[in-house]
Motif scaffolding. Structure first.
Motif, mmCIF file in Angstrom:
data_model
loop_
_atom_site.group_PDB
_atom_site.id
_atom_site.type_symbol
_atom_site.label_atom_id
_atom_site.label_comp_id
_atom_site.label_asym_id
_atom_site.label_seq_id
_atom_site.Cartn_x
_atom_site.Cartn_y
_atom_site.Cartn_z
ATOM 1 N N GLU A 1 -16.685 11.933 16.500
ATOM 2 C CA GLU A 1 -16.957 13.125 17.321
ATOM 3 C C GLU A 1 -16.674 14.427 16.569
ATOM 4 O O GLU A 1 -17.170 15.483 16.946
ATOM 5 N N ARG A 2 -15.856 14.353 15.529
ATOM 6 C CA ARG A 2 -15.516 15.584 14.794
ATOM 7 C C ARG A 2 -16.664 16.049 13.889
ATOM 8 O O ARG A 2 -16.669 17.178 13.415
ATOM 9 N N VAL A 3 -17.601 15.137 13.650
ATOM 10 C CA VAL A 3 -18.725 15.481 12.766
ATOM 11 C C VAL A 3 -19.899 15.963 13.612
ATOM 12 O O VAL A 3 -20.352 15.261 14.518
ATOM 13 N N LYS A 4 -20.395 17.150 13.311
ATOM 14 C CA LYS A 4 -21.537 17.695 14.040
ATOM 15 C C LYS A 4 -22.831 17.212 13.385
ATOM 16 O O LYS A 4 -22.956 17.243 12.162
ATOM 17 N N ALA A 5 -23.741 16.749 14.207
ATOM 18 C CA ALA A 5 -25.023 16.310 13.651
ATOM 19 C C ALA A 5 -26.143 16.576 14.646
ATOM 20 O O ALA A 5 -25.923 16.582 15.861
ATOM 21 N N ASP A 6 -27.344 16.829 14.105
ATOM 22 C CA ASP A 6 -28.514 17.088 14.951
ATOM 23 C C ASP A 6 -29.536 15.959 14.878
ATOM 24 O O ASP A 6 -30.234 15.678 15.834
ATOM 25 N N ILE A 7 -29.646 15.384 13.691
ATOM 26 C CA ILE A 7 -30.640 14.334 13.463
ATOM 27 C C ILE A 7 -29.887 13.158 12.834
ATOM 28 O O ILE A 7 -29.274 13.318 11.779
ATOM 29 N N ILE A 8 -29.940 12.014 13.505
ATOM 30 C CA ILE A 8 -29.132 10.867 13.086
ATOM 31 C C ILE A 8 -30.066 9.717 12.718
ATOM 32 O O ILE A 8 -30.875 9.285 13.549
#
Lengths: 388, 388
Positions: free
Chosen positions: A161-168
């Motif tokens: 959850e600490r890692v921000k991502a938009d496209i996985i």
């Protein structure tokens, strides 16, 4: 005129092109006649009889004015889309026909789909990873963050959850490690994507190789996945179409306006897939075709068993091969050194793990796609190197 | 996750998709059985016998273990590349084999080539223009400037030194106007590109329709063009492959490092073209195949004559049709109104000129790709509307 500056951020050559270059140099130098290829994930079993018959019929149709077909529909022919919808239905997944798009292969779609997003998105990849996900996004200049796939997490990282991502990007069964997510794992990824407002690009190219009941073949087996995930699939490995070129992408209509954008992108940049190819793909999905392609995949499953048994004897760490046509093992040291050693000493071609990312250093990928005879022989040779 | 903001700058639907939508709505409403399509540039003559035979043989090869082929070379198979090099050689143009790249069609290449350039380039298009050039660059957020193609300049604009451009698209024989550049015209474009440090992307998809001696079929007929120009070509119209999907792109090695970048882009984003398709394309380039495809093109040439004769009788301005399968004429008023009128009143589908750009308003495009019988009948009907 200015070049795309992001080409400089790519490795100079595509992984498999580099492996091919080293093989070609070796062949030119020594002219051996006993090289066995266990590298690029290319199949060896011939096309199934149903696809061959359908292909010949389709070619003949194209030679007669009354049955000739020109441009096909941008989404693909309804006959093939219906077959794919039925294939999903047989696994309990309902798709609308206009959620399915035919293409000339998953690779084109996985790369082309990156056109739908702005530059300013953070892409979350696993390391190691199929290089196409990285390369296509690097060319757009996007920031990439990596989730470590390691021996410790069974090469199946879960969201942080600490890692921000938009496209996985998720690939399961995984290329290159052969690891497969469970439904419980993917539920976590779907929940994470929702909390981030992110999209999951799920590569299911190897779904037909899943044998264990609890493993997932489609992300849509997970509730709510159709609100966050696009799924890419292919006839390449499922039906031996690596040289025929046909894949498909599922873009749920619940998923923002990605379905409309993908249609707009595809109609602007492509004219679809050969009618002949689409008829061959349709034939591979008939009952007859599915029986025949299952028999071909059974050859590859047996090869995977041969590879796993041989590696077990050497005691090296290995994974994959049960629900996937890839086997990933620890070669130690430099992956490219091991590549060169296998090629030069025993004339076997594999794929260096580091080509898939930093975490792949010291690992090596073998494919189960050769013939049974070659696989047995290759493993005899590889064992001799691993024991030396 | 953020969407590519430049989708908003595209028209909502791709021109030919919109025409198809209007046709579908009309068919649903009135169920006529006499619609004649002269819109999208789709061929109607069946594939040549040589391509059909080659296709059947190739499909059979794929069904046998000893002749099965998986992934092909990223550039395309050498057998087809050699045939294309010989095809150019027969017209006095020498190309190295590694300057030729096979693809699933010109449209993919014309669009995909835009990946090689930075966002900050100015793109010079003609107006009217084939929409793919614009759409692919709009999606990259590039600035586009237009050279006006008008009745006054015969729809063949020449370079204007006051206009700065980095990427120049030229299409000759032109889609949609059917106009064709002479060597002297193209010399001016090559000189202009050199002075600008620009690249010319030359679309030669209709080269096989050139009949007049002084007109150019390849930009490489112009000295020095290999230092500034990439050429896109296709089997779609030349050999009736719109439903088979095969094209090729020539990227001269003299042209900066575009050849290497294109190879890198293609190997990262595509897995090439069906083996079956490539064998069919090779067959179309044999002596036998060329005779057969020439006979099919002769049908279209005669259709073009029928269209030109009919338009001559009505007295409306028209151009094209001599060295191109497209005829462009002045319908007056709104192009889409004329589209609707033709469809509703006489059940003929054409393409509204304004779909190709502002200068196309009041013009209309017809294709010569239908059958002779349908073309005669369509022109009888169109004449009745133009005279009304």
């Amino acid at each position: 005129m200015l070049f795309n500056p992001y080409f400089a951020d790519l490795s100079n050559v595509y992984l498999f092109a580099e492996a091919e270059n080293r093989l070609r140099a070796f062949l030119a130098r020594t002219k051996p006649n006993n090289v066995i290829k266990m590298g690029i994930g290319d199949v060896t079993q011939p096309l199934c009889a149903a696809a061959v018959e359908a292909g010949k019929t389709a070619v003949e149709e194209m030679g007669k004015a009354e049955s000739f077909r020109g441009y096909g529909p941008y989404r693909g022919y309804p006959f093939l889309i219906k077959s794919i919808a039925a294939y999903y239905k047989s696994r309990g997944i309902s798709l609308d026909e206009d959620e399915i798009f035919i293409s000339d292969g998953s690779k084109s779609d996985v790369a082309g789909f990156t056109d739908l997003f702005a530059k300013d998105n953070t892409v979350l990849l696993q390391d190691p990873v199929y290089p196409v996900y990285a390369d296509a996004n690097i060319l757009h200049g996007r920031k990439i963050v990596y989730a470590s796939a390691t021996m410790e997490n069974g090469f199946l990282p879960l969201p942080d959850e600490r890692v921000k991502a938009d496209i996985i990007y998720l690939c399961s069964p995984n290329n290159p490690t052969g690891a497969v997510y469970s439904a419980a794992d993917l539920e976590q990824w779907v929940a994470y994507a929702k909390s981030m407002g992110a999209v999951i690009l799920f590569d299911a190219a190897y779904e037909a190789f899943v044998t264990e009941d609890k493993k997932v073949r489609s992300i849509y087996e997970v509730r709510g996945a159709d609100e966050v995930a696009v799924e890419f699939c292919s006839f390449s490995k499922t039906a031996g179409f690596t040289g025929v070129r046909c894949g498909y992408t599922v873009v749920p209509k619940k998923l923002a306006n990605l379905n409309a954008l993908w249609f707009r992108r595809q109609s602007a940049k492509s004219n679809g897939v050969s009618y002949v190819t689409q008829r061959m793909a349709e034939a591979a999905l008939t009952n007859e075709g599915q029986k025949q392609t299952a028999a071909a995949r059974e050859v590859y499953r047996k090869n995977a068993q041969v590879i796993l048994q041989a590696l077990r004897k050497t005691g090296v760490f290995h994974t994959g091969g049960v629900n996937a046509p890839y086997i990933w093992f620890k070669c130690g040291g430099s992956s490219w050194d091991f590549f060169d050693r296998l090629l030069n000493e025993v004339q076997v071609v594999g794929t260096p793990g580091v080509g898939f990312g930093r975490n792949g250093e010291g690992f090596f990928r073998l494919t189960a796609f050769n013939t049974y005879k070659n696989t047995v022989e290759a493993m005899r040779r590889i064992q001799s190197v691993l024991r030396a």
